[in-house]
Design an enzyme around this catalytic site. Structure first.
Site: not given
Ligand code: NAI
Length: 248
Positions: A155, A159
């Site tokens: 990861y 990033k």
């Molecule tokens: P989440 O798991 O709640 O949502 C991620 C979304 O991306 C889901 O709707 C999922 O279906 C979609 N997704 C997954 N694989 C996919 C693919 N192959 N093609 C298209 N869509 C896909 O995650 P969250 O927390 O909303 O994270 C969003 C972004 O923020 C990610 O890139 C994550 O790495 C980043 N992030 C999140 C943090 C956190 O604390 N939640 C912290 C830092 C970064």
């Protein structure tokens, strides 16, 4: 923020969590939405909620780990809206393990979605953006790509890679009115972090000077700023949205 009124914005991973909040924030500022996600059921549910609230939004089932899906999805988006002016590369996953136990398949999957997926979808939509001579690309990275985290070599590599991608692309497209920036969120309340144990939560909170987890909206507001005219002289930048968890 009326200056993004009518702008066409594509958000990947828009069905839930941070992506959904970004879509909401951009829509509140008047943007027209292309919502992309691999989870079709959730995507359709989210799109229906947006349209019921009066937002112009269309769903596109795109799996960012598949070149074919990206190609077909980008074609469908361009056929529907003609262009994409704001691209938010948000889709991302984790597959955590200590390095000695990490399977290559989990390394490949995380790099494939978080980093290669962002590259491929950007490449597919960039020609139309270059023609438009105005664009905003915002890549959702992570504090983990800045500071590192035990158990997350895949990861954090994905990033950190996204940060290098952001800077190089920013240099390539600046002369065409396109800015490229990254946001590095800290510990944000979403389904992705809901799986952490009580103990992991408590020890994580102890590292945040502002003393709370961030909300998806905290990240979404930063995206809205970078997408706006107010940020027109900012490119190649990484904006930390982390409550002070990591300071450069
Ligand atoms: P989440 O798991 O709640 O949502 C991620 C979304 O991306 C889901 O709707 C999922 O279906 C979609 N997704 C997954 N694989 C996919 C693919 N192959 N093609 C298209 N869509 C896909 O995650 P969250 O927390 O909303 O994270 C969003 C972004 O923020 C990610 O890139 C994550 O790495 C980043 N992030 C999140 C943090 C956190 O604390 N939640 C912290 C830092 C970064």
């Amino acid at each position: 923020m009326a200056d993004i009124k009518g702008r066409i914005a594509l958000v990947t991973g828009a069905a839930q969590g941070i992506g959904r909040a970004i879509a909401q924030e951009l829509a509140d500022a008047g943007a027209v939405l292309a919502l992309a996600d691999v989870n079709e059921a959730k995507l359709l549910e989210t799109t229906a909620e947006f349209t019921a609230a009066g937002v112009t939004a269309a769903p596109f089932v795109i799996n960012v780990s598949s070149e074919e899906s990206i190609e077909a999805g980008a074609k469908a988006v361009l056929a529907h809206y003609g262009k994409v002016e704001i691209l938010v590369n948000n889709a991302g996953i984790t597959r955590d393990n200590l390095v000695l136990r990490m399977k290559k398949a989990d390394w490949d999957l995380v790099i494939g979605i978080n980093l290669t997926g962002s590259f491929l979808i950007t490449q597919a939509l960039l020609p139309a953006m270059l023609k438009n001579r105005w664009g905003r690309i915002v890549n959702i990275a992570s504090v983990v790509g800045r500071a590192g985290q035990a158990g997350q070599v895949n990861y954090s590599a994905s990033k950190a890679g996204l940060l290098g991608f952001t800077k190089s692309l920013a240099r390539e497209v600046a002369s065409r009115g396109i800015t490229v920036n990254a946001i590095a969120p800290g510990f944000i309340e979403t389904p992705m972090t809901a799986v952490l144990t009580e103990q992991q939560n408590t020890s994580m909170l102890a590292t945040i000077p502002l003393g709370r987890r961030g909300t998806a909206q905290d990240v979404a507001r930063a995206v809205k700023f970078l997408a706006s005219e107010d940020a027109s002289y900012i490119t190649g930048h990484t904006l930390d949205v982390n409550g002070g968890m990591f300071m450069d």
